[in-house]
Design a protein around this motif. Structure first.
Motif, PDB file in Angstrom:
ATOM      1  N   ARG A   1      22.443 -99.041  -8.059  1.00 41.79           N
ATOM      2  CA  ARG A   1      22.837 -99.465  -9.829  1.00 41.79           C
ATOM      3  C   ARG A   1      21.255 -98.513 -10.513  1.00 41.79           C
ATOM      4  O   ARG A   1      20.108 -98.410  -9.828  1.00 41.79           O
ATOM      5  CB  ARG A   1      22.989-100.737 -10.192  1.00 41.79           C
ATOM      6  N   GLY A   2      21.355 -97.847 -11.291  1.00 43.09           N
ATOM      7  CA  GLY A   2      20.061 -97.819 -12.223  1.00 43.09           C
ATOM      8  C   GLY A   2      20.711 -97.656 -14.355  1.00 43.09           C
ATOM      9  O   GLY A   2      21.367 -97.987 -14.333  1.00 43.09           O
ATOM     10  N   CYS A   3      19.850 -97.402 -14.313  1.00 47.02           N
ATOM     11  CA  CYS A   3      19.073 -97.145 -16.158  1.00 47.02           C
ATOM     12  C   CYS A   3      19.185 -96.102 -16.473  1.00 47.02           C
ATOM     13  O   CYS A   3      18.544 -94.681 -15.328  1.00 47.02           O
ATOM     14  CB  CYS A   3      19.243 -97.979 -16.833  1.00 47.02           C
ATOM     15  N   PHE A   4      20.013 -95.256 -17.143  1.00 39.56           N
ATOM     16  CA  PHE A   4      19.821 -93.421 -17.741  1.00 39.56           C
ATOM     17  C   PHE A   4      18.113 -93.734 -19.379  1.00 39.56           C
ATOM     18  O   PHE A   4      18.924 -94.027 -19.527  1.00 39.56           O
ATOM     19  CB  PHE A   4      21.538 -93.278 -18.342  1.00 39.56           C
ATOM     20  N   HIS A   5      17.360 -93.640 -18.417  1.00 42.75           N
ATOM     21  CA  HIS A   5      15.875 -93.015 -19.609  1.00 42.75           C
ATOM     22  C   HIS A   5      16.789 -92.131 -20.428  1.00 42.75           C
ATOM     23  O   HIS A   5      17.021 -91.848 -21.829  1.00 42.75           O
ATOM     24  CB  HIS A   5      15.211 -92.480 -18.803  1.00 42.75           C
ATOM     25  N   ASP A   6      17.299 -90.629 -20.274  1.00 43.31           N
ATOM     26  CA  ASP A   6      18.000 -89.205 -20.746  1.00 43.31           C
ATOM     27  C   ASP A   6      18.389 -88.590 -19.854  1.00 43.31           C
ATOM     28  O   ASP A   6      18.894 -88.319 -18.775  1.00 43.31           O
ATOM     29  CB  ASP A   6      16.596 -88.723 -20.584  1.00 43.31           C
ATOM     30  N   VAL A   7      19.638 -88.355 -20.993  1.00 46.10           N
ATOM     31  CA  VAL A   7      20.673 -87.697 -20.440  1.00 46.10           C
ATOM     32  C   VAL A   7      20.846 -86.236 -21.060  1.00 46.10           C
ATOM     33  O   VAL A   7      21.514 -86.498 -22.998  1.00 46.10           O
ATOM     34  CB  VAL A   7      21.995 -88.395 -20.919  1.00 46.10           C
ATOM     35  N   ARG A   8      20.178 -85.513 -21.356  1.00 47.33           N
ATOM     36  CA  ARG A   8      20.278 -84.245 -21.712  1.00 47.33           C
ATOM     37  C   ARG A   8      21.137 -82.670 -21.033  1.00 47.33           C
ATOM     38  O   ARG A   8      21.425 -83.000 -20.251  1.00 47.33           O
ATOM     39  CB  ARG A   8      18.989 -83.174 -22.357  1.00 47.33           C
TER      40      ARG A   8
END
Lengths: 167, 167
Positions: free
Chosen positions: B86-93
């Motif tokens: 699992r993880g979290c998305f800091h930045d999705v560009r």
């Protein structure tokens, strides 16, 4: 490690250490508080906004979801200037917070922060925070930025919130 | 840097590099694909589940929100064993993804991953991925874990998805 958990001299001015081998900054600061109080002060948005940052900076939380996979964003204002920060919470456990952190003015510089609270007994706790970035240049630029003023003034406000019974 | 963007020899076996100064792993892999296709393959959960991981591993997405402040979780199953990540998305560009990553069996080991896609022209793109952890021991344990098989088999599936027109 030379740090003793039963240290008799409290660390009331934040110890700021640059790791010699890894592009990491370590913060250590003692509080007359329980680990639970420190956890609340880091996860409750209203409390967090009252202590984070240097004196004279007004923090407004724009988004806050302190749970695994949640995220946060706030704006800090001083002298009419706004500074926005944001990140996501990878892990929010009672004794450990792992999150990302970036200043929106420098979106390509993202830090991975880990914060944990060590119970020193007798109503005292030690805050440990580490911030990891991907280069020594980035880490050292941050150290030169005058971060210690904001950190020490912020933690002094946190200590006052606890001693006043607000947390 | 000796890497030329107009390299005539495509990197079809993933180049896996351990940074000499920072606890970081860099992956480089060329695809007959556009940056947009690689971005889709990393952000669309149905596509991602079809290529990530070694052959024989079946990935099921449990949560997926590929946006700033979103998060993800999936389970990979092989031979009746489940592995959750699992993880979290800091930045999705469009050309840059920054996210955290952990294996739930080792929750204290969290990596900060940055993935970007370099346009090589003529319908080709180079994937760059870096994974940062807070110690060389942790980084080197990961390198010794046999990660390259899963990475190369996964990227081969991604290449096949593009060449079949699925992405």
């Amino acid at each position: 490690m030379s740090t003793s958990s039963s240290a008799t001299t409290a660390i009331e001015t934040t110890r700021i250490e640059a790791d010699p081998n890894v592009p990491l900054i370590r913060l250590t600061r003692d509080f007359v508080a329980t680990p639970e109080q420190l956890f609340r002060a880091h996860t409750d948005p209203d409390l967090f906004a009252r202590w984070v940052g240097p004196d004279g900076m007004v923090t407004t939380i724009e988004h806050w979801e302190a749970s695994n996979g949640g995220s946060w964003r706030y704006v800090a204002r001083r002298d009419g200037l706004d500074f926005r920060f944001r990140g996501c919470f990878h892990d929010v456990r009672p004794n450990r917070i792992v999150q990302t952190f970036s200043f929106e003015g420098e979106p390509d510089h993202v830090a991975l922060e880990t914060i944990w609270f060590e119970d020193l007994g007798a109503g005292r706790a030690r805050l440990h925070a580490q911030s990891l970035v991907d280069s020594f240049d980035g880490r050292d630029a941050w150290l030169r930025s005058g971060m210690e003023t904001g950190i020490n003034e912020g933690y002094a406000k946190l200590a006052a919130l606890v001693s006043s019974g607000t947390v």
